[in-house]
Write a protein that holds these residues in place. Structure first.
Motif, PDB file in Angstrom:
ATOM      1  N   LEU A  81      77.828  -9.084  48.292  1.00  7.46           N
ATOM      2  CA  LEU A  81      78.868  -8.088  48.565  1.00  7.46           C
ATOM      3  C   LEU A  81      79.777  -7.917  47.355  1.00  7.46           C
ATOM      4  O   LEU A  81      80.106  -6.789  46.967  1.00  7.46           O
ATOM      5  N   LEU A  82      80.156  -9.013  46.742  1.00  7.41           N
ATOM      6  CA  LEU A  82      81.002  -8.949  45.558  1.00  7.41           C
ATOM      7  C   LEU A  82      80.293  -8.230  44.416  1.00  7.41           C
ATOM      8  O   LEU A  82      80.881  -7.379  43.739  1.00  7.41           O
ATOM      9  N   ALA A  83      79.019  -8.529  44.214  1.00  2.00           N
ATOM     10  CA  ALA A  83      78.244  -7.863  43.158  1.00  2.00           C
ATOM     11  C   ALA A  83      78.190  -6.362  43.413  1.00  2.00           C
ATOM     12  O   ALA A  83      78.341  -5.557  42.486  1.00  2.00           O
ATOM     13  N   GLU A  84      77.989  -5.985  44.665  1.00  2.00           N
ATOM     14  CA  GLU A  84      77.943  -4.565  45.017  1.00  2.00           C
ATOM     15  C   GLU A  84      79.266  -3.888  44.674  1.00  2.00           C
ATOM     16  O   GLU A  84      79.293  -2.809  44.080  1.00  2.00           O
ATOM     17  N   LYS A  85      80.373  -4.538  45.007  1.00  2.57           N
ATOM     18  CA  LYS A  85      81.685  -3.959  44.729  1.00  2.57           C
ATOM     19  C   LYS A  85      81.960  -3.862  43.230  1.00  2.57           C
ATOM     20  O   LYS A  85      82.536  -2.894  42.765  1.00  2.57           O
ATOM     21  N   ILE A  86      81.509  -4.855  42.474  1.00  5.14           N
ATOM     22  CA  ILE A  86      81.709  -4.819  41.024  1.00  5.14           C
ATOM     23  C   ILE A  86      80.901  -3.687  40.414  1.00  5.14           C
ATOM     24  O   ILE A  86      81.414  -2.914  39.594  1.00  5.14           O
ATOM     25  N   VAL A  87      79.658  -3.555  40.812  1.00  5.44           N
ATOM     26  CA  VAL A  87      78.812  -2.481  40.287  1.00  5.44           C
ATOM     27  C   VAL A  87      79.410  -1.123  40.651  1.00  5.44           C
ATOM     28  O   VAL A  87      79.454  -0.214  39.818  1.00  5.44           O
ATOM     29  N   GLU A  88      79.886  -0.985  41.879  1.00  6.90           N
ATOM     30  CA  GLU A  88      80.488   0.278  42.298  1.00  6.90           C
ATOM     31  C   GLU A  88      81.725   0.617  41.470  1.00  6.90           C
ATOM     32  O   GLU A  88      82.054   1.785  41.281  1.00  6.90           O
ATOM     33  N   SER A  89      82.413  -0.423  40.960  1.00  4.42           N
ATOM     34  CA  SER A  89      83.639  -0.180  40.199  1.00  4.42           C
ATOM     35  C   SER A  89      83.374   0.291  38.775  1.00  4.42           C
ATOM     36  O   SER A  89      84.269   0.799  38.106  1.00  4.42           O
TER      37      SER A  89
END
Length: 76
Positions: free
Chosen positions: A22-30
Motif C-alpha cells: 500500500l505504501l509503495a502504491e501511494k509513493i508511486v502515485e505521488s
C-alpha cells in the motif's frame, strides 16, 4: 528529529507485506510521470490485479532470487 532514508527504509521493510504494498502504491502515485494516462491506468489495474491475487491466496509469490534463477534458466 528527522529520520534518515536508511532509518525510514529499515522501518518500512519491517512492516507487513500488505502495508508495504500500500505504501509503495501511494509513493508511486505521488510521483509525476509523463506517461500516457491510458497506459498508466492499464499498469495500475494490472498491479492491483496481481496484488489482489496474492492477497486472496490465488497466487503464491516466490522470492526474487528464485524468480531470477528461473528466468536465467529459461534464457540459457
Amino acid at each position: 528529529m528527522r529520520r534518515s532514508i536508511e532509518q525510514l527504509t529499515e522501518e518500512i521493510l519491517s512492516l507487513p507485506s500488505a502495508a508495504r504494498a500500500l505504501l509503495a502504491e501511494k509513493i508511486v502515485e505521488s510521483l509525476e510521470f509523463d506517461i500516457d494516462p491510458t497506459i498508466q491506468t492499464a499498469w495500475t489495474n494490472e498491479a492491483k490485479r496481481r496484488r489482489d491475487e496474492i492477497t486472496s491466496g490465488a497466487v503464491q509469490p516466490i522470492p526474487g532470487d528464485e524468480a531470477l534463477a528461473q528466468v536465467r534458466l529459461l534464457l540459457e
